[in-house]
Design a protein around this motif. Structure first.
Motif, PDB file in Angstrom:
ATOM      1  N   ARG A  37       0.815  -1.213   0.000  1.00 24.72           N
ATOM      2  CA  ARG A  37       0.000   0.000   0.000  1.00 24.72           C
ATOM      3  C   ARG A  37       0.851   1.267   0.000  1.00 24.72           C
ATOM      4  N   LYS A  38       2.022   1.217   0.649  1.00 23.99           N
ATOM      5  CA  LYS A  38       2.899   2.395   0.723  1.00 23.99           C
ATOM      6  C   LYS A  38       4.296   2.011   0.248  1.00 23.99           C
ATOM      7  N   PRO A  39       4.567   2.096  -1.058  1.00 26.89           N
ATOM      8  CA  PRO A  39       5.870   1.679  -1.591  1.00 26.89           C
ATOM      9  C   PRO A  39       7.058   2.360  -0.936  1.00 26.89           C
ATOM     10  N   SER A  40       6.873   3.569  -0.429  1.00 28.46           N
ATOM     11  CA  SER A  40       7.999   4.295   0.172  1.00 28.46           C
ATOM     12  C   SER A  40       8.594   3.553   1.365  1.00 28.46           C
ATOM     13  N   VAL A  41       7.815   2.647   1.968  1.00 26.40           N
ATOM     14  CA  VAL A  41       8.308   1.873   3.111  1.00 26.40           C
ATOM     15  C   VAL A  41       9.545   1.067   2.732  1.00 26.40           C
ATOM     16  N   GLN A  53      15.816  -5.709 -11.628  1.00 28.22           N
ATOM     17  CA  GLN A  53      15.668  -6.774 -10.632  1.00 28.22           C
ATOM     18  C   GLN A  53      14.408  -6.611  -9.788  1.00 28.22           C
ATOM     19  N   LEU A  54      14.127  -5.380  -9.397  1.00 26.34           N
ATOM     20  CA  LEU A  54      13.049  -5.129  -8.439  1.00 26.34           C
ATOM     21  C   LEU A  54      12.318  -3.844  -8.774  1.00 26.34           C
ATOM     22  N   ILE A  55      10.988  -3.926  -8.768  1.00 28.55           N
ATOM     23  CA  ILE A  55      10.180  -2.710  -8.840  1.00 28.55           C
ATOM     24  C   ILE A  55       9.162  -2.746  -7.704  1.00 28.55           C
ATOM     25  N   LEU A  56       8.865  -1.571  -7.188  1.00 25.70           N
ATOM     26  CA  LEU A  56       7.855  -1.421  -6.153  1.00 25.70           C
ATOM     27  C   LEU A  56       6.584  -0.859  -6.790  1.00 25.70           C
ATOM     28  N   VAL A  57       5.447  -1.461  -6.442  1.00 22.03           N
ATOM     29  CA  VAL A  57       4.183  -1.049  -7.040  1.00 22.03           C
ATOM     30  C   VAL A  57       3.154  -0.839  -5.938  1.00 22.03           C
ATOM     31  N   LYS A  58       2.476   0.280  -5.986  1.00 26.08           N
ATOM     32  CA  LYS A  58       1.413   0.544  -5.021  1.00 26.08           C
ATOM     33  C   LYS A  58       0.234  -0.379  -5.305  1.00 26.08           C
ATOM     34  N   ASN A  63      -8.760  -2.933  -4.033  1.00 25.78           N
ATOM     35  CA  ASN A  63      -9.035  -2.115  -5.222  1.00 25.78           C
ATOM     36  C   ASN A  63      -8.754  -2.941  -6.477  1.00 25.78           C
ATOM     37  N   PRO A  64      -9.783  -3.503  -7.118  1.00 26.26           N
ATOM     38  CA  PRO A  64      -9.559  -4.361  -8.287  1.00 26.26           C
ATOM     39  C   PRO A  64      -8.800  -3.676  -9.416  1.00 26.26           C
ATOM     40  N   ALA A  65      -9.008  -2.376  -9.598  1.00 24.43           N
ATOM     41  CA  ALA A  65      -8.294  -1.666 -10.657  1.00 24.43           C
ATOM     42  C   ALA A  65      -6.792  -1.655 -10.384  1.00 24.43           C
ATOM     43  N   GLU A  66      -6.399  -1.465  -9.132  1.00 19.97           N
ATOM     44  CA  GLU A  66      -4.979  -1.471  -8.800  1.00 19.97           C
ATOM     45  C   GLU A  66      -4.362  -2.860  -8.980  1.00 19.97           C
ATOM     46  N   ILE A  67      -5.145  -3.904  -8.778  1.00 20.39           N
ATOM     47  CA  ILE A  67      -4.642  -5.268  -9.012  1.00 20.39           C
ATOM     48  C   ILE A  67      -4.266  -5.432 -10.479  1.00 20.39           C
ATOM     49  N   LYS A  68      -5.163  -5.046 -11.355  1.00 24.95           N
ATOM     50  CA  LYS A  68      -4.885  -5.161 -12.794  1.00 24.95           C
ATOM     51  C   LYS A  68      -3.685  -4.305 -13.193  1.00 24.95           C
TER      52      LYS A  68
END
Length: 294
Positions: A37-41, A53-58, A63-68
């Motif tokens: 929920r908070k990628p900055s963590v 290698q790594l990406i952070l995604v909110k 929230n189904p839209a955020e899942i897609k």
């Protein structure tokens, strides 16, 4: 980065099993989409890795839209997703009579409906987006999804619901799609999950006893740092290594208990259920429905 490295999408990656799984996969040379929920963590952690290698995604799994969008980000970054660790969850503790709808329903939105929507998108993505087809869905459940404990009625119910959904979903998948599914039955692990537990006020009708369940609640509420010792919890870093090894099996099991406590409780539950089935089997001998004669 090896061309054979796999791509993981992990929900609830901010701490605990999700975070340790991300670190484990990266250490093995795999690539990770860590969602939270908070990628900055995880900014400090992510700074040690490149975006190859790594990406952070909110992602808020309610929230189904955020899942897609999270799966689309994974495709844009890495071209595919090979393993989904469906891990985001939290607990509500209290007697069944004490837990209000205001506490229980939001938890179900995360633990059940959020996990359902991630699962549905994972299967669609494995089938329709991955070339070649396939993937492994890891459903993070808990021992309370098999056998319930006092004070965990609603948390256990959310995991029981996830168990039923997941088993049906996995059994529906045609072998030609090359999609595997495993339900991981976690025991107690020394993670930060205790900080995310919500407690209902004690119901005044129930006595405070010396039972282990009341002692655990007391420690969770007053001394959460001691809970790992009281529960004889497992090490999450060692546990996720076993999950990693699970994903390397050609024929992974439908369910995998993880933790000595999980193994013990599930064995006890299976023995008691088998005993009841055998003891009362004859009660079903003469209850067949007789079709009325026309």
């Amino acid at each position: 980065m090896s061309s054979s490295s796999r791509v993981w999408l992990i929900t609830g990656a901010s701490s605990g099993i999700g975070f340790e799984m991300a670190r484990c996969a990266l250490e093995h040379g795999d690539r990770v989409v860590a969602t939270l929920r908070k990628p900055s963590v995880l900014d400090s952690f992510a700074s040690a890795y490149s975006e190859t290698q790594l990406i952070l995604v909110k992602l808020d799994v309610t929230n189904p839209a955020e899942i897609k969008q999270a799966f689309q980000r994974a495709k844009e970054a890495f071209g595919r997703v090979d393993v989904v660790l469906n891990n985001a969850a939290y607990g509500v503790i209290g007697e069944a009579e004490a837990v209000s709808d205001d506490l229980a329903r939001p938890m179900f939105e995360v633990n059940f409906w959020g996990a359902v929507h991630v699962s549905q998108e994972a299967v669609r993505f494995f089938r329709d987006e991955n070339q070649p087809q396939g993937g492994h869905l890891l459903q993070v459940s808990a021992t309370v999804g098999i056998t319930a404990y006092p004070n965990t009625a609603f948390y256990g119910a959310s995991k029981h619901a996830l168990e039923g959904f997941s088993e049906s979903l996995i059994k529906e998948l045609p072998p030609a799609w090359n999609i595997k599914g495993t339900i991981i039955e976690l025991g107690g692990f020394a993670t930060g999950m205790t900080s995310a537990i919500q407690f209902a006020p004690r119901h005044p009708a129930y006595p405070v006893t010396d039972s282990i369940h009341h002692k655990i609640r007391e420690v969770w509420e007053t001394r959460p740092q001691d809970s790992a010792r009281l529960l004889r919890a497992s090490d999450p870093a060692k546990g996720v290594q076993k999950i990693y090894e699970l994903t390397q099996l050609d024929n992974p099991p439908l369910r995998m208990p993880l933790g000595k406590d999980s193994v013990s409780f599930i064995q006890q539950f299976a023995a008691e259920l088998t005993k009841s089935a055998e003891e009362y089997a004859s009660w079903s001998d003469n209850i067949a429905y007789e079709v009325p004669q026309e």
